[in-house]
Enzyme design. Structure first.
Site, PDB file in Angstrom:
ATOM      1  N   ARG A   1       0.888  -1.175   0.000  1.00  0.00           N
ATOM      2  CA  ARG A   1       0.000   0.000   0.000  1.00  0.00           C
ATOM      3  C   ARG A   1       0.919   1.217   0.000  1.00  0.00           C
ATOM      4  O   ARG A   1       1.541   1.531   1.020  1.00  0.00           O
ATOM      5  CB  ARG A   1      -0.902  -0.038   1.233  1.00  0.00           C
ATOM      6  CG  ARG A   1      -1.913   1.093   1.348  1.00  0.00           C
ATOM      7  CD  ARG A   1      -2.776   0.877   2.583  1.00  0.00           C
ATOM      8  NE  ARG A   1      -3.625   2.009   2.875  1.00  0.00           N
ATOM      9  CZ  ARG A   1      -4.856   2.179   2.426  1.00  0.00           C
ATOM     10  NH1 ARG A   1      -5.394   1.255   1.630  1.00  0.00           N
ATOM     11  NH2 ARG A   1      -5.581   3.228   2.762  1.00  0.00           N
TER      12      ARG A   1
ATOM     13  N   HIS B   1      -6.722   1.410  -7.138  1.00  0.00           N
ATOM     14  CA  HIS B   1      -7.028   0.665  -5.907  1.00  0.00           C
ATOM     15  C   HIS B   1      -7.825  -0.594  -6.281  1.00  0.00           C
ATOM     16  O   HIS B   1      -8.999  -0.737  -5.931  1.00  0.00           O
ATOM     17  CB  HIS B   1      -7.822   1.547  -4.954  1.00  0.00           C
ATOM     18  CG  HIS B   1      -7.849   1.067  -3.536  1.00  0.00           C
ATOM     19  ND1 HIS B   1      -7.212  -0.086  -3.114  1.00  0.00           N
ATOM     20  CD2 HIS B   1      -8.479   1.575  -2.439  1.00  0.00           C
ATOM     21  CE1 HIS B   1      -7.425  -0.250  -1.819  1.00  0.00           C
ATOM     22  NE2 HIS B   1      -8.187   0.742  -1.391  1.00  0.00           N
TER      23      HIS B   1
ATOM     24  N   GLN C   1      -9.892  -2.909  -3.745  1.00  0.00           N
ATOM     25  CA  GLN C   1     -11.149  -2.312  -3.300  1.00  0.00           C
ATOM     26  C   GLN C   1     -12.261  -2.599  -4.306  1.00  0.00           C
ATOM     27  O   GLN C   1     -13.398  -2.909  -3.931  1.00  0.00           O
ATOM     28  CB  GLN C   1     -10.992  -0.806  -3.123  1.00  0.00           C
ATOM     29  CG  GLN C   1     -12.279  -0.088  -2.743  1.00  0.00           C
ATOM     30  CD  GLN C   1     -12.780  -0.486  -1.372  1.00  0.00           C
ATOM     31  OE1 GLN C   1     -12.070  -0.345  -0.384  1.00  0.00           O
ATOM     32  NE2 GLN C   1     -14.017  -0.983  -1.295  1.00  0.00           N
TER      33      GLN C   1
ATOM     34  N   ASP D   1     -15.984   8.882  -2.803  1.00  0.00           N
ATOM     35  CA  ASP D   1     -14.740   8.672  -2.063  1.00  0.00           C
ATOM     36  C   ASP D   1     -14.305  10.031  -1.528  1.00  0.00           C
ATOM     37  O   ASP D   1     -14.838  11.075  -1.926  1.00  0.00           O
ATOM     38  CB  ASP D   1     -13.674   8.076  -2.995  1.00  0.00           C
ATOM     39  CG  ASP D   1     -12.363   7.763  -2.287  1.00  0.00           C
ATOM     40  OD1 ASP D   1     -12.386   7.522  -1.066  1.00  0.00           O
ATOM     41  OD2 ASP D   1     -11.306   7.765  -2.958  1.00  0.00           O
TER      42      ASP D   1
ATOM     43  N   CYS E   1     -15.907   3.700  -0.192  1.00  0.00           N
ATOM     44  CA  CYS E   1     -14.824   2.773   0.136  1.00  0.00           C
ATOM     45  C   CYS E   1     -14.221   3.018   1.515  1.00  0.00           C
ATOM     46  O   CYS E   1     -13.446   2.175   1.990  1.00  0.00           O
ATOM     47  CB  CYS E   1     -13.745   2.808  -0.937  1.00  0.00           C
ATOM     48  SG  CYS E   1     -13.047   4.440  -1.243  1.00  0.00           S
TER      49      CYS E   1
ATOM     50  N   ARG F   1     -14.224  -6.756   1.600  1.00  0.00           N
ATOM     51  CA  ARG F   1     -12.778  -6.698   1.412  1.00  0.00           C
ATOM     52  C   ARG F   1     -12.141  -8.016   1.844  1.00  0.00           C
ATOM     53  O   ARG F   1     -11.215  -8.527   1.201  1.00  0.00           O
ATOM     54  CB  ARG F   1     -12.175  -5.530   2.207  1.00  0.00           C
ATOM     55  CG  ARG F   1     -12.448  -4.145   1.658  1.00  0.00           C
ATOM     56  CD  ARG F   1     -11.709  -3.881   0.351  1.00  0.00           C
ATOM     57  NE  ARG F   1     -10.275  -3.965   0.491  1.00  0.00           N
ATOM     58  CZ  ARG F   1      -9.479  -2.954   0.851  1.00  0.00           C
ATOM     59  NH1 ARG F   1     -10.000  -1.766   1.116  1.00  0.00           N
ATOM     60  NH2 ARG F   1      -8.177  -3.112   0.928  1.00  0.00           N
TER      61      ARG F   1
END
Length: 316
Positions: free
Chosen positions: A111, A138, A141, A229, A269, A297
């Protein structure tokens, strides 16, 4: 009776982008994720003896917890390495980190701030590298997001998804998923905050149904899925006030959710910056599937890890 896992389809490959999957790969991962969530493989340990190194330049709740729990449930082990310990590209070259880790572990999840860091890790590591988030994309996700969509709507082909907010890594990833799944994606963002131009052009060239607009009213009305987001990602705090002014009116409220399809759903998210891109009443709305999405997830990443790593032999 416990079901039998299908053979892994991604053995040894990297997952840096949604487009590292074919539609057939996507279907295999999603089918496995749904089955794992139903508990069909409970007690099986296909990653017994395997280890995942988790590299974090950015803070994390969902990514860290779900990958760690996923490895444990699959019989493997996850090792967390923060940037204070490693210093990717500063204390140690990225290529050196990759060539060290490949000799000890069976996969790397990172990440990071830059997509180029992931690409360099993948170039120098012989084990699978997974994008746990970068400035560009991402993709893990989006696997969880589409598992959530399939639970509600079934096949996502033609599904009307509207993403409103910053043209960031999430917007880019939604565009790529339009290529992969055939969903009908609208990106609604103020002028000057559009998603990556190459990502959009490549998607349109591939035949994806993607619309870019700043007409908020038209984008929201009748959407089957409304997605947002944060406007200000980690590392962009210096742009906060400018972005708040630019995105005035883009905050998701219960009133906005009333304008989407009657059977539509809302996704975010997380983490949410309440009072900016969303209000608490929206995540608590009857159309919200935000916390189902967060749960997924775990299931989606567990399926991804299985398909990437299950063919590896333990090192001991």
């Amino acid at each position: 009776m416990t079901a039998t896992l299908h053979p892994p389809v991604l053995s040894g490959r990297d997952f840096l982008s949604s487009l590292d999957l074919t539609p057939q790969d996507y279907r295999a991962v999603m089918d496995t994720a749904h089955a794992m969530k139903r508990g069909e493989f409970r007690g099986q340990k296909p990653l017994d003896g395997l280890t995942l190194a988790m590299l974090f330049e950015k803070a994390s709740l969902r990514t860290r917890t779900t990958f760690d729990v996923a490895m444990y449930q699959l019989g493997g082990h996850a090792l967390t390495l923060t940037n204070q310990e490693i210093g990717l590209g500063t204390r140690e070259r990225v290529s050196d980190v990759a060539q060290n880790l490949e000799r000890w572990v069976d996969g790397i999840m990172a990440r990071v701030y830059l997509q180029s860091t992931l690409i360099e890790l993948a170039q120098h590591a012989s084990v699978p590298v997974i994008n746990g988030l970068s400035d560009s994309l991402h993709p893990v996700q989006l696997l969880a997001d589409y598992q959530t969509l399939e639970e509600r709507f079934g096949d996502p082909r033609g599904l009307k998804i509207t993403y409103i907010g910053d043209g960031n890594n999430m917007a880019n990833s939604h565009i790529q998923m339009a290529v992969l799944t055939g969903a009908d994606v609208t990106i609604c963002t103020p002028v000057g905050y559009e998603p990556n131009g190459k990502v959009l052009i490549d998607a349109l060239a591939a035949g994806a149904r993607v619309t870019l607009t700043s007409d908020l009213e038209a984008a929201v009305s009748g959407a089957q899925v409304l997605y947002t987001d944060v406007w200000i990602s980690m590392g962009q705090e210096g742009e906060a006030e400018r972005k708040r002014r630019a995105f005035d009116g883009y905050c998701v409220t219960p009133q906005m959710l009333d304008r989407i399809d009657a059977d539509g759903i809302f996704l975010h998210c997380l983490p949410a910056h309440y009072g900016e891109e969303v209000v608490p009443e929206a995540t608590e709305h009857r159309k919200s599937r935000v916390f189902d999405q967060a749960e997924n997830r775990l299931h989606a990443q567990k399926a991804l890890l299985y398909h990437l790593m299950a063919d590896r032999q333990p090192r001991w």
